[in-house]
Design an enzyme around this catalytic site. Structure first.
Site, PDB file in Angstrom:
ATOM      1  N   ALA A 199       3.564  -1.874  -1.659  1.00  0.00           N
ATOM      2  CA  ALA A 199       4.732  -2.166  -2.498  1.00  0.00           C
ATOM      3  C   ALA A 199       5.347  -3.509  -2.104  1.00  0.00           C
ATOM      4  O   ALA A 199       5.775  -4.286  -2.965  1.00  0.00           O
ATOM      5  CB  ALA A 199       5.754  -1.044  -2.384  1.00  0.00           C
ATOM      6  N   GLY A 200       5.364  -3.790  -0.802  1.00  0.00           N
ATOM      7  CA  GLY A 200       5.937  -5.055  -0.331  1.00  0.00           C
ATOM      8  C   GLY A 200       5.181  -6.254  -0.890  1.00  0.00           C
ATOM      9  O   GLY A 200       5.786  -7.248  -1.324  1.00  0.00           O
ATOM     10  N   GLY A 250       9.394  -0.319   3.175  1.00  0.00           N
ATOM     11  CA  GLY A 250       8.420   0.590   2.573  1.00  0.00           C
ATOM     12  C   GLY A 250       7.000   0.173   2.920  1.00  0.00           C
ATOM     13  O   GLY A 250       6.762  -0.506   3.928  1.00  0.00           O
ATOM     14  N   SER A 251       6.076   0.551   2.063  1.00  0.00           N
ATOM     15  CA  SER A 251       4.658   0.334   2.353  1.00  0.00           C
ATOM     16  C   SER A 251       4.255  -1.125   2.130  1.00  0.00           C
ATOM     17  O   SER A 251       4.906  -1.849   1.352  1.00  0.00           O
ATOM     18  CB  SER A 251       3.820   1.218   1.436  1.00  0.00           C
ATOM     19  OG  SER A 251       4.058   0.852   0.096  1.00  0.00           O
ATOM     20  N   ALA A 252       3.164  -1.529   2.760  1.00  0.00           N
ATOM     21  CA  ALA A 252       2.653  -2.887   2.580  1.00  0.00           C
ATOM     22  C   ALA A 252       2.269  -3.117   1.120  1.00  0.00           C
ATOM     23  O   ALA A 252       2.503  -4.197   0.566  1.00  0.00           O
ATOM     24  CB  ALA A 252       1.455  -3.111   3.495  1.00  0.00           C
ATOM     25  N   GLU A 281      10.138  -5.198   5.074  1.00  0.00           N
ATOM     26  CA  GLU A 281       9.831  -4.411   6.278  1.00  0.00           C
ATOM     27  C   GLU A 281       8.752  -3.429   5.881  1.00  0.00           C
ATOM     28  O   GLU A 281       9.021  -2.512   5.103  1.00  0.00           O
ATOM     29  CB  GLU A 281      11.071  -3.617   6.729  1.00  0.00           C
ATOM     30  CG  GLU A 281      12.261  -4.447   7.091  1.00  0.00           C
ATOM     31  CD  GLU A 281      12.026  -5.254   8.339  1.00  0.00           C
ATOM     32  OE1 GLU A 281      11.226  -4.829   9.189  1.00  0.00           O
ATOM     33  OE2 GLU A 281      12.620  -6.322   8.456  1.00  0.00           O
TER      34      GLU A 281
HETATM   35  P1  NAD Z   1       6.949   2.944  -0.716  1.00  0.00           P
HETATM   36  O1  NAD Z   1       6.521   1.551  -0.536  1.00  0.00           O
HETATM   37  O2  NAD Z   1       6.098   3.845  -1.494  1.00  0.00           O
HETATM   38  O3  NAD Z   1       8.388   2.977  -1.417  1.00  0.00           O
HETATM   39  C1  NAD Z   1       9.516   2.310  -0.891  1.00  0.00           C
HETATM   40  C2  NAD Z   1      10.483   1.997  -2.015  1.00  0.00           C
HETATM   41  O4  NAD Z   1       9.943   0.986  -2.860  1.00  0.00           O
HETATM   42  C3  NAD Z   1      10.771   3.178  -2.927  1.00  0.00           C
HETATM   43  O5  NAD Z   1      12.125   3.121  -3.283  1.00  0.00           O
HETATM   44  C4  NAD Z   1       9.862   2.930  -4.111  1.00  0.00           C
HETATM   45  O6  NAD Z   1      10.312   3.516  -5.300  1.00  0.00           O
HETATM   46  C5  NAD Z   1       9.882   1.434  -4.207  1.00  0.00           C
HETATM   47  N1  NAD Z   1       8.675   0.814  -4.785  1.00  0.00           N
HETATM   48  C6  NAD Z   1       7.403   1.224  -4.674  1.00  0.00           C
HETATM   49  N2  NAD Z   1       6.576   0.354  -5.298  1.00  0.00           N
HETATM   50  C7  NAD Z   1       7.356  -0.638  -5.796  1.00  0.00           C
HETATM   51  C8  NAD Z   1       7.106  -1.827  -6.545  1.00  0.00           C
HETATM   52  N3  NAD Z   1       5.883  -2.184  -6.899  1.00  0.00           N
HETATM   53  N4  NAD Z   1       8.143  -2.618  -6.875  1.00  0.00           N
HETATM   54  C9  NAD Z   1       9.392  -2.293  -6.520  1.00  0.00           C
HETATM   55  N5  NAD Z   1       9.691  -1.164  -5.824  1.00  0.00           N
HETATM   56  C10 NAD Z   1       8.691  -0.351  -5.467  1.00  0.00           C
HETATM   57  O7  NAD Z   1       7.229   3.513   0.761  1.00  0.00           O
HETATM   58  P2  NAD Z   1       7.462   5.029   1.199  1.00  0.00           P
HETATM   59  O8  NAD Z   1       6.202   5.773   0.979  1.00  0.00           O
HETATM   60  O9  NAD Z   1       8.731   5.545   0.627  1.00  0.00           O
HETATM   61  O10 NAD Z   1       7.722   4.857   2.765  1.00  0.00           O
HETATM   62  C11 NAD Z   1       6.717   4.861   3.724  1.00  0.00           C
HETATM   63  C12 NAD Z   1       6.281   3.459   4.046  1.00  0.00           C
HETATM   64  O11 NAD Z   1       7.401   2.723   4.510  1.00  0.00           O
HETATM   65  C13 NAD Z   1       5.273   3.392   5.176  1.00  0.00           C
HETATM   66  O12 NAD Z   1       4.301   2.424   4.856  1.00  0.00           O
HETATM   67  C14 NAD Z   1       6.087   2.928   6.365  1.00  0.00           C
HETATM   68  O13 NAD Z   1       5.344   2.282   7.372  1.00  0.00           O
HETATM   69  C15 NAD Z   1       7.061   2.032   5.712  1.00  0.00           C
HETATM   70  N6  NAD Z   1       8.252   1.855   6.540  1.00  0.00           N
HETATM   71  C16 NAD Z   1       8.475   0.640   7.113  1.00  0.00           C
HETATM   72  C17 NAD Z   1       9.567   0.480   7.948  1.00  0.00           C
HETATM   73  C18 NAD Z   1       9.868  -0.826   8.615  1.00  0.00           C
HETATM   74  O14 NAD Z   1      11.026  -1.036   8.975  1.00  0.00           O
HETATM   75  N7  NAD Z   1       8.919  -1.710   8.807  1.00  0.00           N
HETATM   76  C19 NAD Z   1      10.410   1.546   8.188  1.00  0.00           C
HETATM   77  C20 NAD Z   1      10.153   2.760   7.564  1.00  0.00           C
HETATM   78  C21 NAD Z   1       9.078   2.906   6.730  1.00  0.00           C
END
Ligand code: NAD
Length: 481
Positions: free
Chosen positions: A211-212, A207-209, A230
């Site tokens: 959230a990560g 997901g996003s940086a 990731e």
């Molecule tokens: P996001 O970070 O908003 O959400 C991803 C997941 O994390 C969701 O299930 C969400 O509910 C959960 N989440 C969000 N905040 C959290 C927290 N504080 N604690 C625990 N869980 C939490 O990401 P998104 O908007 O769904 O996806 C797009 C992002 O993902 C982009 O930044 C994209 O670059 C990234 N991405 C990375 C890869 C990779 O392999 N590096 C691949 C695909 C997408």
């Protein structure tokens, strides 16, 4: 919407697609914990057989799953089909990866015994997925985790719950029990609760940086839990001298605008040598003008669907205006076709003159162009980011590519290929804000099991070395003395 209720809408039509409730985090983790010993104790061959049946199940449901992905994400049907293919292919790749990277090894066998390395599963793993590849990316964590003997609590993105539910159903129909892999629906609050749960052994996150980083912070005091992150990128595609301008432009457009720019590896920055600027940028614009933006099932097929929702479309439009009002020069305005739906045309903006360009991931069809004098300046510009996921060089000589490869900071470095479209047979991950050195894809096997080193002998056998005094046994008195 009542508390705990989740609704997903089709981005292309605005119609409701799925409605449900957030799951119970404690109950899900408890169930996974109780199921773990039995799953971990199954022979590897049984677990492999079951994930192979899962692949067959997905094969059977290919068209249904592709249609659902297209409807829930808005991506074109042809692209959703390639995502389903990746889900299926992942199984064989993960079986090979487990054997290659986490198998068993006997080292030297000597008088001191046999040394061996084997791997054990962690226990209960939380898998958190993004919306842009709602089946392929979580699956890339779930399958290796299951093969290694972990049980999984999978929380799909709140924007793609229907695909998450469907994917999990395929595991269950394949004969993997509903406790071994569970779909926990929920939004950020459930994600936070799952990550913080004391009874999980690790988090595999895509997901996003933002959230990560939050997850990393949350688990900073638990060094014993495995955390694989990731995250996103601010990826550069660098174009230097090449006679093949048309091909270079296609690579740029594919890198920047496939999946409406909603790929972690999408090119966000086109860094182009001054000698190539006019020819390349005009060709890129011509191609971008020809991109068909449309709903996923349209005929002729679109190249790009909508972005995920109106909020994302609003934010991207605002970002374009921000760049424009801070020194950017529009090459192609990012146009919104309909204020009520999140369809965006590709946007291209020259930001060479802009001071303090924001180093953020603009997750959509928005390409920033930067003009440079030479390859050294291009490399410096490409590295001018806190992220480090993917980077491509287009044009140049083998020596130029060697220089680029050696100096660029990214986990994926390509030559005359797009920044996106990485192979599942290779590791996939980035540096800086893009990841925490736990690359996924082929290397996901590494963090789904931990290595145990053993030395072993079938009987206790030991002798003393240096540092002991000579033994002084008490002289026995003769009996009757
Ligand atoms: P996001 O970070 O908003 O959400 C991803 C997941 O994390 C969701 O299930 C969400 O509910 C959960 N989440 C969000 N905040 C959290 C927290 N504080 N604690 C625990 N869980 C939490 O990401 P998104 O908007 O769904 O996806 C797009 C992002 O993902 C982009 O930044 C994209 O670059 C990234 N991405 C990375 C890869 C990779 O392999 N590096 C691949 C695909 C997408």
């Amino acid at each position: 919407m009542s508390p705990g209720e989740l609704i997903s809408y089709e981005p292309a039509t605005g119609r409701e697609l799925w409605r449900g409730r957030a799951g119970d985090v404690d109950a899900a983790v408890d169930r996974a914990r109780r199921a773990w010993p039995e799953w971990a104790a199954k022979p590897l061959a049984t677990r492999v057989e079951l994930v192979r049946r899962f692949a067959n199940e997905v094969r059977k449901e290919h068209d249904k799953l592709a249609e659902l992905i297209a409807r829930e994400t808005g991506k074109p049907l042809w692209e959703a089909r390639t995502e389903v293919e990746s889900v299926i292919a992942k199984v064989d790749i993960s079986v090979t990866a487990y054997a290659e990277r986490t198998g068993q090894k006997r080292l030297d066998s000597a008088l001191q015994g046999t040394a061996a390395v084997r791997h054990k599963p962690h226990g209960v793993l939380a898998v958190l997925g993004p919306y842009n590849f709602p089946a392929h990316l979580p699956n890339g964590h779930i399958v290796p985790a299951l093969i290694a003997g972990n049980t999984v609590v999978f929380k799909p993105s709140e924007k793609t719950p229907a695909v998450g539910e469907f994917l999990t159903g395929c595991f269950h129909r394949a004969g993997i029990s509903a406790a071994v892999v569970q779909c926990l629906q929920g939004a950020v609050a459930e994600g936070q609760a799952l990550v913080a749960h004391r009874d999980i052994d690790g988090v595999l996150f895509t997901g996003s940086a933002q959230a990560g980083i939050a997850i990393n912070k949350r688990l900073a005091t638990n060094p014993g839990k495995i955390v694989a992150l990731e995250m996103g990128g601010n990826n550069p595609i660098v174009v230097v001298d090449t006679p093949k301008v048309a091909d270079a432009a296609i690579l740029v457009v594919q890198s920047a605008f496939t999946t409406a720019g909603q790929r972690c590896t999408a090119a966000r920055r086109l860094i182009v040598k001054a000698s190539m600027y006019d020819a390349l940028v005009s060709e890129v614009k011509n191609l971008a003008d020809r991109i068909i933006v449309g709903e996923p099932f349209a005929d002729p097929a679109p190249f790009m669907g909508p972005v995920i929702d109106n909020r994302a479309a609003d934010q991207l439009s605002e970002s374009f205006i921000y760049l424009l009002s801070n020194g950017g020069k529009a090459i192609k305005h990012m146009l919104r076709q309909d204020e009520k739906l999140p369809f965006l045309g590709p946007g291209i903006i020259d930001v060479t003159a802009m001071k303090d360009r924001p180093d953020v991931e603009l997750f959509g069809p928005l390409l920033q162009v930067i003009k440079v004098d030479d390859l050294d300046q291009a490399i410096a510009e490409a590295n001018n980011t806190r992220f480090g996921l993917s980077a491509s060089l287009v044009g140049g000589s083998p020596q130029d590519y060697n220089r680029f490869w050696a100096n660029i900071r990214a986990g994926i470095v390509n030559w005359n290929r797009p920044t996106s479209g990485a192979s599942s047979k290779a590791p996939f991950g980035g540096l800086g804000l893009s990841g925490n050195h736990r690359p996924s894809a082929f290397y996901a096997a590494d963090y789904c099991a931990y290595p145990v080193a053993s030395t072993e002998m079938d009987q206790p056998r030991a002798s003393l070395g240096a540092g002991f005094r000579e033994e002084r046994r008490k002289a026995r008195r003769p009996i009757g003395d």
